[in-house]
Structures are given as C-alpha cells and as structure tokens.
Design a protein around this motif. Structure first.
Motif, PDB file in Angstrom:
ATOM      1  N   PHE A  90       1.147  14.454  -4.490  1.00 31.65           N
ATOM      2  CA  PHE A  90       1.944  15.057  -4.147  1.00 31.65           C
ATOM      3  C   PHE A  90       3.170  16.326  -5.091  1.00 31.65           C
ATOM      4  N   ASN A  91       3.144  17.574  -4.493  1.00 31.02           N
ATOM      5  CA  ASN A  91       3.528  18.753  -5.187  1.00 31.02           C
ATOM      6  C   ASN A  91       4.973  18.560  -5.497  1.00 31.02           C
ATOM      7  N   HIS A  99       4.504  12.185   2.540  1.00 31.62           N
ATOM      8  CA  HIS A  99       3.521  11.898   1.672  1.00 31.62           C
ATOM      9  C   HIS A  99       3.123  10.771   1.289  1.00 31.62           C
ATOM     10  N   LEU A 100       3.697   9.862   1.448  1.00 31.27           N
ATOM     11  CA  LEU A 100       3.569   8.244   1.568  1.00 31.27           C
ATOM     12  C   LEU A 100       3.090   8.012   2.666  1.00 31.27           C
ATOM     13  N   MET A 101       3.145   8.156   3.225  1.00 34.98           N
ATOM     14  CA  MET A 101       2.807   8.200   4.796  1.00 34.98           C
ATOM     15  C   MET A 101       1.582   8.496   5.331  1.00 34.98           C
ATOM     16  N   GLN A 102       0.804   9.480   5.392  1.00 36.65           N
ATOM     17  CA  GLN A 102      -0.038   9.879   5.443  1.00 36.65           C
ATOM     18  C   GLN A 102      -1.436   9.227   4.201  1.00 36.65           C
ATOM     19  N   LEU A 103      -1.039   8.857   3.314  1.00 38.26           N
ATOM     20  CA  LEU A 103      -1.598   8.129   2.610  1.00 38.26           C
ATOM     21  C   LEU A 103      -2.272   6.576   2.985  1.00 38.26           C
ATOM     22  N   GLU A 104      -0.806   6.334   3.505  1.00 34.78           N
ATOM     23  CA  GLU A 104      -1.441   5.242   4.397  1.00 34.78           C
ATOM     24  C   GLU A 104      -1.871   5.239   5.789  1.00 34.78           C
ATOM     25  N   GLU A 105      -1.812   6.271   6.324  1.00 36.47           N
ATOM     26  CA  GLU A 105      -2.735   6.312   8.029  1.00 36.47           C
ATOM     27  C   GLU A 105      -4.279   6.387   7.095  1.00 36.47           C
ATOM     28  N   ILE A 106      -4.336   7.558   5.975  1.00 36.30           N
ATOM     29  CA  ILE A 106      -5.737   7.606   5.797  1.00 36.30           C
ATOM     30  C   ILE A 106      -6.084   5.724   5.569  1.00 36.30           C
ATOM     31  N   ASN A 107      -5.739   5.131   4.601  1.00 36.28           N
ATOM     32  CA  ASN A 107      -5.966   3.960   4.216  1.00 36.28           C
ATOM     33  C   ASN A 107      -6.651   2.950   5.700  1.00 36.28           C
ATOM     34  N   ILE A 125      -2.030   3.667  -5.859  1.00 39.68           N
ATOM     35  CA  ILE A 125      -2.277   4.775  -5.608  1.00 39.68           C
ATOM     36  C   ILE A 125      -1.619   5.717  -5.923  1.00 39.68           C
ATOM     37  N   ALA A 126      -0.419   5.733  -4.567  1.00 39.39           N
ATOM     38  CA  ALA A 126       0.317   6.316  -4.004  1.00 39.39           C
ATOM     39  C   ALA A 126       1.650   7.192  -5.438  1.00 39.39           C
ATOM     40  N   LEU A 130       2.190  10.527  -7.677  1.00 33.17           N
ATOM     41  CA  LEU A 130       3.443  11.155  -7.708  1.00 33.17           C
ATOM     42  C   LEU A 130       3.499  12.560  -8.751  1.00 33.17           C
ATOM     43  N   LEU A 131       4.132  13.381  -9.533  1.00 35.65           N
ATOM     44  CA  LEU A 131       4.545  14.295 -10.509  1.00 35.65           C
ATOM     45  C   LEU A 131       5.296  13.408 -11.295  1.00 35.65           C
ATOM     46  N   ALA A 132       5.375  14.041 -13.107  1.00 35.80           N
ATOM     47  CA  ALA A 132       5.664  13.286 -14.163  1.00 35.80           C
ATOM     48  C   ALA A 132       7.303  12.925 -13.459  1.00 35.80           C
TER      49      ALA A 132
END
Length: 254
Positions: A90-91, A99-107, A125-126, A130-132
């Motif tokens: 996530f930039n 972004h998080l739903m995209q990670l869930e979709e890939i899984n 992983i999510a 994320l950024l600092a």
C-alpha cells in the motif's frame, strides 16, 4: 426468451411427429438463443483469436474452447498469485479498504488452487504491506493475544487512515493569500534620454570597430531606417507623445 437460455437450459431433443406445440416452441427458442449467444461471442473476441478457433455448433462448447486457449497451469498460476500476495504494498494513495480487499481476493484464488493461507496469515501479510505511518497499528496488534479477523482489520485500518489524513491536514502549513491587487491604471511614461555609458571626461568615447559595424546592420522597426533601434528612434518618440502614451520631457502635469 433470454439469450442465456442455451447456457442454463438443457439442449432440446430433435423434433418428430410426436412433438407437441410446447416442444416445438422450446426447440425454436433454445436454438434462437444459441445463435444469439454465438453472435455475441463472435463479436467480442479479437480477430486473432477468431482466426485460430474452430467455431462449434453450441455456444457453451464455443465458450469452453476459448477458455482452454487461456487456461494457465495451476502451478504457474499459484506461484504468480503467491508472489503477488506478498509483494503487493500500500503506497498511501487511494483507499486502504480496496487494498486489503484485493489481498483477500488473491488469497481466495489461491484457496481455489489449494495453495491459500489461513485468515490469520492474511492479516499478518496485510499489516506488513502497510506504510511506516501505520506502525502504531502493527504494535497494537502484536501486543494483543486475540487475533483479528479480516473484516475487523479492514474496519480498523480505515479508521486509522482517516486519522492519519486528518493529522496531515492539520500539520500542513497555511497557504498565504495576497490581498494586494495589481495597479491597473495608466502608467506615466516619460521619455528620458538614455545615459551614455561611453562618456569620458565630458566627451563621448569612440565605439569599438566591431560595435560600429554591428550598429550599421541594425534596422528600426518603426521608420525602417538603418543605424538605430525603435526605442531610440526620434520619429517613434514623437508618435508616442502624439498618441498620449508618453509625455515630452520638460512638460509638467496639469
């Protein structure tokens, strides 16, 4: 009649002497839907795919043949999705929920290939993606014994993003506004003789030969004569005074 009738309903048997009126209507509607579906498929695929395909009689078989052309090896697809799951970051721009739903979709796609991870690993992983700026959120999760669900993580991250954006807006320097307008009145232009930089001891110094030669090549855009430029032209100065754009030196304001 719907076009997807040929995809959802069974193919009718051929008509014979014992076929009823309902059988004939179903037969005609089904084959008409099949022709319409094939026309849609034929119009949506590219010329390259169409040229290397053998058009089958049934639309559902035609779609399956196209799917086989793009079928990917399960191992290669799993490796690609697994790499994407761990490399997606996530930039800071856009919505963190997406972004998080995209990670869930890939899984979920990996789970269909029997290569997915459990929900707790997806949460880990999510958080690592994320950024600092979300460091407090990561520390809070690691300090707790309970594990977050994916939906709970999405809700918490959305609230954290709103807080971060609000803090950035408050810390942003205030933009100064220039309340002084520009003067739009008519400028008082008075032609004054330009000081000669070549004077020495009250006498005009001689110009270098190169400068004299270049001066002979200069042409006035006002009077079209050679030897001077427009701003030093006497005719241009008189025209400016005549038009009221400038005042002749030595005259006083009314």
């Amino acid at each position: 009649m719907y076009m997807d009738m040929c995809l959802n309903e069974e193919q009718p048997e051929e008509l014979d002497e014992d076929s009823t009126a309902a059988d004939r209507k179903y037969y005609n509607d089904w084959w008409r839907a099949n022709r319409m579906a094939k026309n849609v498929i034929r119009g949506t695929i590219s010329d390259t795919i169409r040229s290397c395909m053998v058009e089958l009689e049934l639309a559902i078989d035609f779609m399956d043949a196209i799917r086989q052309k793009f079928k990917e090896c399960s191992k290669a697809e799993g490796a690609r999705l697994s790499r994407k799951l761990h490399e997606l970051k996530f930039n800071g721009t856009g919505n963190i929920r997406t972004h998080l739903m995209q990670l869930e979709e890939i899984n979920n796609k990996l789970r269909d290939l029997q290569m997915g991870v459990n929900d707790a690993q997806v949460v880990h992983i999510a958080l690592e993606s994320l950024l600092a700026e979300y460091g407090n959120l990561k520390s809070n999760y690691n300090s707790q014994k309970e594990k977050w669900e994916i939906d709970e993580l999405i809700s918490i991250c959305v609230n954290e993003q709103d807080r971060i954006l609000k803090d950035q807006k408050e810390k942003a320097p205030a933009t100064s506004v220039n309340l002084v307008g520009k003067y739009k009145g008519k400028r008082d232009i008075t032609l004054r003789p330009k000081k000669n930089k070549f004077k020495k001891d009250g006498k005009k110094a001689c110009l270098p030969a190169a400068a004299t030669e270049n001066l002979q090549k200069v042409k006035c855009f006002f009077c079209k004569k050679v030897g001077h430029i427009k701003k030093n032209c006497d005719g241009f100065k008189r025209w400016m005074v005549k038009k009221g754009f400038a005042k002749q030196e030595g005259t006083s304001k009314a």
